[in-house]
Design an enzyme around this catalytic site. Structure first.
Site, PDB file in Angstrom:
ATOM      1  N   GLY A 106       4.202  -4.292   5.553  1.00 29.99           N
ATOM      2  CA  GLY A 106       4.784  -2.971   5.756  1.00 29.99           C
ATOM      3  C   GLY A 106       4.408  -2.052   4.617  1.00 29.99           C
ATOM      4  O   GLY A 106       4.039  -2.511   3.528  1.00 29.99           O
ATOM      5  N   GLN A 111       5.035   5.037  -1.075  1.00 30.44           N
ATOM      6  CA  GLN A 111       4.189   4.066  -1.787  1.00 30.44           C
ATOM      7  C   GLN A 111       2.741   4.530  -1.925  1.00 30.44           C
ATOM      8  O   GLN A 111       1.994   3.979  -2.722  1.00 30.44           O
ATOM      9  CB  GLN A 111       4.205   2.711  -1.065  1.00 30.44           C
ATOM     10  CG  GLN A 111       5.564   2.021  -1.117  1.00 30.44           C
ATOM     11  CD  GLN A 111       5.506   0.676  -0.449  1.00 30.44           C
ATOM     12  OE1 GLN A 111       5.661   0.571   0.753  1.00 30.44           O
ATOM     13  NE2 GLN A 111       5.250  -0.364  -1.233  1.00 30.44           N
ATOM     14  N   LEU A 147       4.469  -4.340  -2.275  1.00 29.74           N
ATOM     15  CA  LEU A 147       3.134  -3.946  -2.731  1.00 29.74           C
ATOM     16  C   LEU A 147       3.209  -3.042  -3.964  1.00 29.74           C
ATOM     17  O   LEU A 147       2.247  -2.949  -4.716  1.00 29.74           O
ATOM     18  CB  LEU A 147       2.376  -3.237  -1.607  1.00 29.74           C
ATOM     19  CG  LEU A 147       2.043  -4.104  -0.377  1.00 29.74           C
ATOM     20  CD1 LEU A 147       1.387  -3.257   0.700  1.00 29.74           C
ATOM     21  CD2 LEU A 147       1.163  -5.283  -0.737  1.00 29.74           C
ATOM     22  N   HIS A 158      13.626  -3.184   4.409  1.00 32.58           N
ATOM     23  CA  HIS A 158      12.899  -2.997   3.149  1.00 32.58           C
ATOM     24  C   HIS A 158      12.168  -1.648   3.150  1.00 32.58           C
ATOM     25  O   HIS A 158      12.240  -0.885   2.183  1.00 32.58           O
ATOM     26  CB  HIS A 158      11.915  -4.168   2.981  1.00 32.58           C
ATOM     27  CG  HIS A 158      11.025  -4.092   1.785  1.00 32.58           C
ATOM     28  ND1 HIS A 158      11.094  -4.987   0.742  1.00 32.58           N
ATOM     29  CD2 HIS A 158      10.021  -3.227   1.457  1.00 32.58           C
ATOM     30  CE1 HIS A 158      10.179  -4.667  -0.169  1.00 32.58           C
ATOM     31  NE2 HIS A 158       9.511  -3.607   0.241  1.00 32.58           N
ATOM     32  N   HIS A 182      12.736   2.131   1.131  1.00 35.58           N
ATOM     33  CA  HIS A 182      11.752   2.903   0.362  1.00 35.58           C
ATOM     34  C   HIS A 182      11.933   4.410   0.593  1.00 35.58           C
ATOM     35  O   HIS A 182      11.729   5.209  -0.324  1.00 35.58           O
ATOM     36  CB  HIS A 182      10.321   2.535   0.783  1.00 35.58           C
ATOM     37  CG  HIS A 182       9.728   1.376   0.039  1.00 35.58           C
ATOM     38  ND1 HIS A 182       9.549   1.389  -1.326  1.00 35.58           N
ATOM     39  CD2 HIS A 182       9.260   0.175   0.468  1.00 35.58           C
ATOM     40  CE1 HIS A 182       8.993   0.228  -1.694  1.00 35.58           C
ATOM     41  NE2 HIS A 182       8.801  -0.531  -0.622  1.00 35.58           N
TER      42      HIS A 182
END
Ligand code: NI
Length: 156
Positions: A46, A51, A89, A130, A134
């Site tokens: 994902g 990000q 990540l 998750h 973010h």
């Protein structure tokens, strides 16, 4: 398409609340395709737009069932509890155990702007929670116990 740099923990954008998408423009369509390519390149399950340095409510997920695009996703229902391992990540080299809902229902828009609903459980439910975290500026390490240095699992 393009592989984009992934912003790492410590960058301020990861802590900002992401803005809702008002209109799905060509630019946003391209961004979503780039996010998918970036996620696959990094072997992630994902990826959320903050990000890659974009503070917008965009998420891509693939937990082995094909690509899923979620625009302005909202968890409308959560049930059960499950504790399992996660990585991110944006936080390479670490993993931690996080308590999440075992099942969630998420409402979002697809890449065409059509509303749809995802009902996920297990790893999909975990990935949804998750990634949606973010968008709120929340990282799994805020919630995790037993954070250790290990090879990260496939998570966004
Ligand atoms: Ni993550």
């Amino acid at each position: 398409m393009a592989i984009l740099p992934i912003y790492k923990d410590g960058h301020q954008i990861l802590r900002k609340k992401a803005q809702p998408v008002i209109k799905i423009t060509k630019k946003i369509e391209k961004l979503i395709k780039d996010m998918l390519e970036t996620m696959y390149d990094a072997n992630g399950a994902g990826l959320a737009a903050p990000q890659i340095g974009i503070s917008m409510q965009l998420v891509v997920i693939d937990v082995g069932q094909g690509p899923m695009v979620l625009i302005n996703p909202v968890i409308v229902k959560g049930s059960g509890k499950s504790v399992d391992v996660e990585g991110c990540l944006s936080i390479p080299g670490l993993i931690g155990y996080v308590e999440r809902f075992e099942q969630v229902t998420v409402e979002a828009l697809d890449i065409k702007g059509r509303p749809y609903k995802v009902e996920g459980e297990g790893f999909l439910a975990r990935a949804l929670q998750h990634e949606i975290d973010h968008l709120q500026g929340i990282l799994y390490t805020d919630k995790a116990t037993n954070i250790t240095k290990e090879v990260p699992v496939n998570e966004g």
